[in-house]
Design a protein around this motif. Structure first.
Motif, PDB file in Angstrom:
ATOM      1  N   TRP A 109      21.305  20.169 -23.732  1.00 49.39           N
ATOM      2  CA  TRP A 109      22.284  19.181 -23.288  1.00 49.39           C
ATOM      3  C   TRP A 109      23.305  18.891 -24.383  1.00 49.39           C
ATOM      4  O   TRP A 109      24.459  18.607 -24.101  1.00 49.39           O
ATOM      5  CB  TRP A 109      21.569  17.882 -22.893  1.00 49.39           C
ATOM      6  CG  TRP A 109      20.781  18.016 -21.646  1.00 49.39           C
ATOM      7  CD1 TRP A 109      19.426  18.176 -21.543  1.00 49.39           C
ATOM      8  CD2 TRP A 109      21.282  18.044 -20.310  1.00 49.39           C
ATOM      9  NE1 TRP A 109      19.064  18.291 -20.233  1.00 49.39           N
ATOM     10  CE2 TRP A 109      20.186  18.213 -19.443  1.00 49.39           C
ATOM     11  CE3 TRP A 109      22.549  17.949 -19.749  1.00 49.39           C
ATOM     12  CZ2 TRP A 109      20.307  18.278 -18.072  1.00 49.39           C
ATOM     13  CZ3 TRP A 109      22.673  18.001 -18.374  1.00 49.39           C
ATOM     14  CH2 TRP A 109      21.566  18.167 -17.548  1.00 49.39           C
ATOM     15  N   TRP A 110      22.870  18.951 -25.635  1.00 50.13           N
ATOM     16  CA  TRP A 110      23.780  18.651 -26.736  1.00 50.13           C
ATOM     17  C   TRP A 110      24.884  19.676 -26.881  1.00 50.13           C
ATOM     18  O   TRP A 110      25.913  19.402 -27.484  1.00 50.13           O
ATOM     19  CB  TRP A 110      23.004  18.536 -28.051  1.00 50.13           C
ATOM     20  CG  TRP A 110      22.185  17.284 -28.078  1.00 50.13           C
ATOM     21  CD1 TRP A 110      20.829  17.194 -27.949  1.00 50.13           C
ATOM     22  CD2 TRP A 110      22.669  15.954 -28.180  1.00 50.13           C
ATOM     23  NE1 TRP A 110      20.441  15.883 -27.976  1.00 50.13           N
ATOM     24  CE2 TRP A 110      21.558  15.100 -28.120  1.00 50.13           C
ATOM     25  CE3 TRP A 110      23.931  15.396 -28.323  1.00 50.13           C
ATOM     26  CZ2 TRP A 110      21.676  13.719 -28.199  1.00 50.13           C
ATOM     27  CZ3 TRP A 110      24.034  14.024 -28.401  1.00 50.13           C
ATOM     28  CH2 TRP A 110      22.917  13.203 -28.343  1.00 50.13           C
ATOM     29  N   LYS A 111      24.683  20.869 -26.357  1.00 50.40           N
ATOM     30  CA  LYS A 111      25.700  21.912 -26.487  1.00 50.40           C
ATOM     31  C   LYS A 111      26.594  22.029 -25.252  1.00 50.40           C
ATOM     32  O   LYS A 111      27.364  22.969 -25.135  1.00 50.40           O
ATOM     33  CB  LYS A 111      25.027  23.248 -26.786  1.00 50.40           C
ATOM     34  CG  LYS A 111      24.312  23.201 -28.113  1.00 50.40           C
ATOM     35  CD  LYS A 111      23.986  24.543 -28.622  1.00 50.40           C
ATOM     36  CE  LYS A 111      23.340  24.372 -29.983  1.00 50.40           C
ATOM     37  NZ  LYS A 111      23.017  25.602 -30.595  1.00 50.40           N
ATOM     38  N   LEU A 112      26.488  21.075 -24.351  1.00 52.45           N
ATOM     39  CA  LEU A 112      27.349  21.077 -23.166  1.00 52.45           C
ATOM     40  C   LEU A 112      28.798  20.849 -23.587  1.00 52.45           C
ATOM     41  O   LEU A 112      29.110  19.841 -24.225  1.00 52.45           O
ATOM     42  CB  LEU A 112      26.929  19.981 -22.191  1.00 52.45           C
ATOM     43  CG  LEU A 112      27.832  19.784 -20.979  1.00 52.45           C
ATOM     44  CD1 LEU A 112      27.731  20.979 -20.042  1.00 52.45           C
ATOM     45  CD2 LEU A 112      27.471  18.514 -20.237  1.00 52.45           C
ATOM     46  N   PRO A 113      29.698  21.767 -23.253  1.00 51.30           N
ATOM     47  CA  PRO A 113      31.110  21.550 -23.596  1.00 51.30           C
ATOM     48  C   PRO A 113      31.741  20.543 -22.632  1.00 51.30           C
ATOM     49  O   PRO A 113      32.291  20.900 -21.593  1.00 51.30           O
ATOM     50  CB  PRO A 113      31.733  22.943 -23.452  1.00 51.30           C
ATOM     51  CG  PRO A 113      30.831  23.668 -22.516  1.00 51.30           C
ATOM     52  CD  PRO A 113      29.470  23.081 -22.668  1.00 51.30           C
ATOM     53  N   ALA A 114      31.635  19.285 -22.979  1.00 53.20           N
ATOM     54  CA  ALA A 114      32.067  18.203 -22.096  1.00 53.20           C
ATOM     55  C   ALA A 114      33.552  18.289 -21.755  1.00 53.20           C
ATOM     56  O   ALA A 114      33.969  17.889 -20.665  1.00 53.20           O
ATOM     57  CB  ALA A 114      31.747  16.854 -22.745  1.00 53.20           C
ATOM     58  N   GLN A 115      34.362  18.826 -22.668  1.00 51.32           N
ATOM     59  CA  GLN A 115      35.802  18.908 -22.421  1.00 51.32           C
ATOM     60  C   GLN A 115      36.116  19.871 -21.279  1.00 51.32           C
ATOM     61  O   GLN A 115      37.099  19.701 -20.562  1.00 51.32           O
ATOM     62  CB  GLN A 115      36.549  19.358 -23.674  1.00 51.32           C
ATOM     63  CG  GLN A 115      36.358  18.474 -24.869  1.00 51.32           C
ATOM     64  CD  GLN A 115      35.082  18.823 -25.637  1.00 51.32           C
ATOM     65  OE1 GLN A 115      34.391  19.780 -25.317  1.00 51.32           O
ATOM     66  NE2 GLN A 115      34.774  18.015 -26.635  1.00 51.32           N
ATOM     67  N   LEU A 116      35.286  20.894 -21.094  1.00 52.73           N
ATOM     68  CA  LEU A 116      35.558  21.879 -20.045  1.00 52.73           C
ATOM     69  C   LEU A 116      35.346  21.310 -18.649  1.00 52.73           C
ATOM     70  O   LEU A 116      35.990  21.735 -17.693  1.00 52.73           O
ATOM     71  CB  LEU A 116      34.667  23.114 -20.225  1.00 52.73           C
ATOM     72  CG  LEU A 116      34.945  23.973 -21.450  1.00 52.73           C
ATOM     73  CD1 LEU A 116      33.942  25.113 -21.528  1.00 52.73           C
ATOM     74  CD2 LEU A 116      36.359  24.520 -21.400  1.00 52.73           C
ATOM     75  N   PHE A 117      34.420  20.357 -18.523  1.00 51.96           N
ATOM     76  CA  PHE A 117      34.082  19.831 -17.207  1.00 51.96           C
ATOM     77  C   PHE A 117      34.579  18.414 -16.982  1.00 51.96           C
ATOM     78  O   PHE A 117      34.543  17.916 -15.857  1.00 51.96           O
ATOM     79  CB  PHE A 117      32.557  19.886 -17.012  1.00 51.96           C
ATOM     80  CG  PHE A 117      32.018  21.283 -17.104  1.00 51.96           C
ATOM     81  CD1 PHE A 117      32.162  22.164 -16.055  1.00 51.96           C
ATOM     82  CD2 PHE A 117      31.383  21.723 -18.253  1.00 51.96           C
ATOM     83  CE1 PHE A 117      31.674  23.451 -16.141  1.00 51.96           C
ATOM     84  CE2 PHE A 117      30.885  23.003 -18.355  1.00 51.96           C
ATOM     85  CZ  PHE A 117      31.033  23.872 -17.292  1.00 51.96           C
ATOM     86  N   GLY A 118      34.988  17.737 -18.039  1.00 53.30           N
ATOM     87  CA  GLY A 118      35.448  16.359 -17.897  1.00 53.30           C
ATOM     88  C   GLY A 118      34.309  15.395 -17.621  1.00 53.30           C
ATOM     89  O   GLY A 118      34.508  14.338 -17.040  1.00 53.30           O
ATOM     90  N   VAL A 119      33.095  15.780 -18.014  1.00 51.84           N
ATOM     91  CA  VAL A 119      31.902  14.973 -17.784  1.00 51.84           C
ATOM     92  C   VAL A 119      31.155  14.853 -19.096  1.00 51.84           C
ATOM     93  O   VAL A 119      30.967  15.849 -19.795  1.00 51.84           O
ATOM     94  CB  VAL A 119      30.992  15.659 -16.729  1.00 51.84           C
ATOM     95  CG1 VAL A 119      29.704  14.900 -16.554  1.00 51.84           C
ATOM     96  CG2 VAL A 119      31.713  15.805 -15.416  1.00 51.84           C
TER      97      VAL A 119
END
Length: 142
Positions: A52-62
């Motif tokens: 979960w820590w490596k989720l690229p939040a900027q790509l999904f807006g979440v």
């Protein structure tokens, strides 16, 4: 990126199955994140195999916390089993699954502990097996 990880045909199947969040009585607060964006982020994590820590939040807006919270809520609600059943049904309708070759194993159906025999089973070995297995490997430096 959202349409890559949650394409339209996938979203059409998933959208009716996603539980509807009850409205907050007090109102206010932040706007709820888009369910499709959250689903895309979760599918990305599953496919990439990352934490979960490596989720690229900027790509999904979440945010990571939102994706994790919804994943937990949807898991409790049984969304993943329902999605699986819907896709199996859809493939069965178009005859893409050969059910005569299905296999059930211990991952699909839980095995009974100690089998179904009424009596105790005697151990065949004098000593119990070791709890740990050690492996010695050589370290090679370039």
């Amino acid at each position: 990126m959202i349409r890559t990880w949650a394409p339209d045909d996938f979203w059409q199947v998933a959208q009716p199955l996603i539980p509807v969040q009850a409205r907050r009585r007090q109102g206010g607060g932040k706007r709820r994140a888009d369910d499709r964006a959250v689903l895309a982020a979760i599918v990305y994590l599953v496919q990439a195999g990352c934490s979960w820590w490596k989720l690229p939040a900027q790509l999904f807006g979440v945010s990571r916390s939102t994706a994790h919270r919804r994943f937990t809520q949807w898991t409790v609600a049984g969304l993943w089993e329902q999605l699986h059943q819907q896709f199996l049904h859809g493939l069965g309708v178009i005859s893409e699954i050969d059910w005569s070759r299905a296999v059930v194993d211990s991952i699909s159906v839980r095995a009974e502990k100690r089998g179904t025999s009424p009596g105790q089973i005697r151990l065949t070995a004098a000593n119990q097996a070791a709890r740990y297995t050690y492996c010695v490997t050589a370290v090679v430096y370039p």
